[in-house]
Write a protein that holds these residues in place. Structure first.
Motif, PDB file in Angstrom:
ATOM      1  N   GLU A 138       0.821  -1.210   0.000  1.00  0.00           N
ATOM      2  CA  GLU A 138       0.000   0.000   0.000  1.00  0.00           C
ATOM      3  C   GLU A 138       0.856   1.261   0.000  1.00  0.00           C
ATOM      4  O   GLU A 138       0.351   2.352  -0.299  1.00  0.00           O
ATOM      5  N   ARG A 193      -3.482  -5.756  -6.995  1.00  0.00           N
ATOM      6  CA  ARG A 193      -3.531  -4.300  -6.766  1.00  0.00           C
ATOM      7  C   ARG A 193      -2.979  -3.512  -7.944  1.00  0.00           C
ATOM      8  O   ARG A 193      -2.853  -2.297  -7.867  1.00  0.00           O
ATOM      9  N   LYS A 197      -3.391   6.399  -8.628  1.00  0.00           N
ATOM     10  CA  LYS A 197      -3.920   6.312  -7.256  1.00  0.00           C
ATOM     11  C   LYS A 197      -4.409   7.675  -6.781  1.00  0.00           C
ATOM     12  O   LYS A 197      -5.454   7.774  -6.118  1.00  0.00           O
ATOM     13  N   HIS A 237      -7.765   8.487  -8.133  1.00  0.00           N
ATOM     14  CA  HIS A 237      -8.836   7.784  -7.423  1.00  0.00           C
ATOM     15  C   HIS A 237      -9.084   8.375  -6.043  1.00  0.00           C
ATOM     16  O   HIS A 237     -10.199   8.291  -5.525  1.00  0.00           O
ATOM     17  N   ASP A 238      -8.063   8.964  -5.445  1.00  0.00           N
ATOM     18  CA  ASP A 238      -8.259   9.603  -4.138  1.00  0.00           C
ATOM     19  C   ASP A 238      -9.235  10.770  -4.230  1.00  0.00           C
ATOM     20  O   ASP A 238      -9.980  11.041  -3.286  1.00  0.00           O
ATOM     21  N   HIS A 296     -11.848  -2.630  -3.225  1.00  0.00           N
ATOM     22  CA  HIS A 296     -10.749  -2.004  -2.489  1.00  0.00           C
ATOM     23  C   HIS A 296      -9.455  -2.066  -3.301  1.00  0.00           C
ATOM     24  O   HIS A 296      -8.722  -1.078  -3.403  1.00  0.00           O
ATOM     25  N   ARG A 301      -9.601   0.286  -6.092  1.00  0.00           N
ATOM     26  CA  ARG A 301      -9.946   1.640  -5.648  1.00  0.00           C
ATOM     27  C   ARG A 301     -11.205   2.145  -6.347  1.00  0.00           C
ATOM     28  O   ARG A 301     -11.297   3.308  -6.748  1.00  0.00           O
ATOM     29  N   ASP A 312     -15.114   3.092  -6.125  1.00  0.00           N
ATOM     30  CA  ASP A 312     -15.981   3.602  -5.068  1.00  0.00           C
ATOM     31  C   ASP A 312     -17.387   3.028  -5.111  1.00  0.00           C
ATOM     32  O   ASP A 312     -17.987   2.781  -4.062  1.00  0.00           O
ATOM     33  N   LYS A 340     -18.036   8.150  -0.017  1.00  0.00           N
ATOM     34  CA  LYS A 340     -16.601   8.181  -0.332  1.00  0.00           C
ATOM     35  C   LYS A 340     -15.847   8.970   0.727  1.00  0.00           C
ATOM     36  O   LYS A 340     -14.782   8.534   1.199  1.00  0.00           O
TER      37      LYS A 340
END
Length: 548
Positions: free
Chosen positions: A43, A90, A225, A228-229, A265, A268, A270, A326
């Motif tokens: 991660e 992942r 990533k 996606h955040d 997960h 990623r 939602d 989210k």
């Protein structure tokens, strides 16, 4: 991944110095077979290099040890097998070097030679020269990562091994061989940044481009990533309830389904719109229609799944619900219906399903019904029926989106004229690129965009490519084409996962990061990506819900 020697975890300086020279920050993961430790490590990194070292234990490949087997390292094998599989799920970029290429193959479905010296005509693969000296050539496959890196058909490499990949498996293709036919490099067949080489590029002056590649892919992965955040990622159509009778476990990684909490997960993702699909002909034992009850049972099960996984999962009804979920760290399920026969011919059932929280109704499926004609039907009504007109009006009144995936062209244009709010096609692709009646023509796409609607390209092989196996790149081609015709404000993604959707590179929810990676490679802006990933679809949903 670090090696393990007499003094514990160790690593040749060439590895980390090569990463630093390429602009990366090296982080050594010790050989530990604790799954939680590996997950937490993964991660916090953006790519994984599996280094060289001792022989691979043949027991992990289902084989007994050959007398020619050299020393194995029990500290490394299980740790690396776990790490590779978890990194694969992942979507981390991976580079395997020497032993590392062999571990990639073993972990992901291939096989290795325990010793290659017994093979006929083998050249010397364990050189006596220093490690910074080249000892033989390898031939590179055109249109491979390595060929794109070196722009040559042959390169010189060093060689320090007696094991090699025997069968690359279906997740890899061979991209380099030595003069004796020994496999020297493999790369992903799934449009993923995964590559293995048999030589040691960290020891060669010519090896730096390979580290430039893996560090570049790490930077792209970190960028994905971060997207996606800050972006709500919504898949507008999945058919996972079709697998409920098998007793699936949505709360863990269940290999029978393409969408579950763990895969969401990993990728990623939602949110997904999970539909109650109603088969075309559903009569009970007395010959009566009970499709409303069939759909209700599916929604009851979805609600039960949510209650059993309430620490991670919520049901959403509105765009604001999705955004709040989210922000709170929850995954979301929205409800939809695929096939208007769920109404059982009763207009009052539109309000019933609105109260249950559905966000769209797909008017038909692969056959005409009492609402409209299907793209695969027999033109029963010449478009939308009289009952269908009432259904569309009531969907508008109840704030439910009209979904025209599966509809015949005449039904499509009728519904476009009848609906007071924009319509959606939750899982459709481009007919110009794949001539299938389920796909939209250019004129349909223009009309849909003019009316403010949205087309969600789908990951179904038969709607992306007439012959052969489609990949995520074919999906992106359909998306690019739709954007050229409709504009960036009218497209999105509806995978049809668990309804035969899923292509190489976008095979399940864990691979959603790959979709973002492809968008970044195409130079789409962050704002464009936000629109594609759900912003456009939620705009239509918001309009429909506000006008009811």
């Amino acid at each position: 991944m670090g090696n393990y020697g007499d003094k514990g975890c160790e690593l040749g300086s060439g590895y980390y110095k090569s990463v630093i020279r390429a602009g990366g920050i090296p982080f050594i993961i010790p050989p530990c077979d604790d799954k939680d430790v590996i997950i937490n490590s993964l991660e916090n990194i953006d790519a994984l290099i599996i280094s060289g070292g001792a022989d691979v234990n043949p027991l992990f490949a289902g084989e007994e040890p050959s007398p020619l087997l050299h020393g194995i390292n029990p500290e490394r094998d299980l740790a690396e097998l776990l790490a590779i599989n978890l990194a694969y799920n992942r979507q981390l970029p991976m580079l395997g070097i020497c032993r590392g290429i062999q571990m990639l193959a073993v972990a992901l479905g291939g096989q290795i030679h325990q010793d290659i010296n017994h093979l006929p005509g083998v050249i010397k693969h364990s050189q006596d020269l220093d490690r910074d000296k080249e000892s033989h050539t390898v031939t590179l496959e055109k249109n491979s990562i390595l060929h794109n890196i070196y722009k040559e058909e042959k390169i010189f490499v060093n060689s320090f091994h007696h094991q090699a990949v025997k069968d690359e498996g279906n997740k890899f293709r061979i991209t380099a061989k030595s003069a004796d036919g020994v496999i020297e490099a493999i790369e992903s067949t799934e449009c993923k940044p995964i590559m293995g080489v048999q030589w040691h590029p960290e020891c060669l002056a010519s090896g730096s481009p390979i580290f430039d590649w893996i560090v570049g892919e790490a930077k792209l992965f970190r960028q994905a990533k971060r997207v996606h955040d800050t972006t709500l990622t919504l898949d507008s159509h999945c058919d996972t309830p079709m697998f409920f009778p098998q007793g699936i476990d949505f709360g863990r990684r269940d290999n029978r389904i393409l969408v579950d909490i763990e895969k969401m997960h990993e990728g990623r993702q939602d949110a997904t719109i999970m539909v109650a699909y109603i088969p075309q002909m559903r009569d009970n034992e007395n010959g009566r229609r009970d499709n409303r009850a069939f759909a209700d049972n599916i929604f009851d099960e979805i609600e039960r799944i949510q209650r059993n996984n309430s620490d991670h999962l919520r049901i959403a009804r509105t765009p604001s619900d999705l955004l709040q979920n989210k922000a709170d760290g929850y995954k979301s399920i929205m409800l939809g219906i695929e096939n208007g026969i769920a109404l059982d011919g009763n207009i009052d059932n539109v309000r019933h399903f609105a109260d249950r929280g559905i966000v769209y109704l797909t008017l038909c499926h692969n056959g005409d019904n009492d609402i409209c004609d299907s793209a695969r039907g027999t033109q029963t009504h010449n478009g939308v029926s009289e009952f269908g007109q009432k259904v569309i009006a009531e969907l508008n009144n109840c704030g439910i989106m009209v979904d025209l995936s599966h509809a015949a062209e005449k039904s499509f244009y009728d519904a476009l004229d009848l609906s007071r709010t924009p319509i959606v096609c939750s899982h459709s692709s481009v007919r110009t690129l794949c001539d299938h009646p389920r796909n939209l023509t250019d004129d349909q796409m223009r009309a849909l965009a003019k009316a403010g609607g949205v087309m969600q390209v789908t990951a179904y092989h038969g709607f992306l490519l007439k012959d052969g196996e489609a990949t995520i790149r074919h999906l992106i081609n359909h998306l690019d084409y739709a954007i050229r015709i409709m504009g960036i404000e009218h497209v999105g993604l509806g995978t049809d996962f668990d309804g035969d959707g899923g292509v190489s590179g976008l095979a399940n929810s864990s691979e959603m990061l790959n979709f973002t990676r492809q968008l970044l490679l195409k130079r789409y802006s962050l704002n464009d990506i936000k629109l594609i990933w759900g912003g456009n679809f939620l705009r239509v949903m918001d309009i429909c819900q506000r006008r009811n």
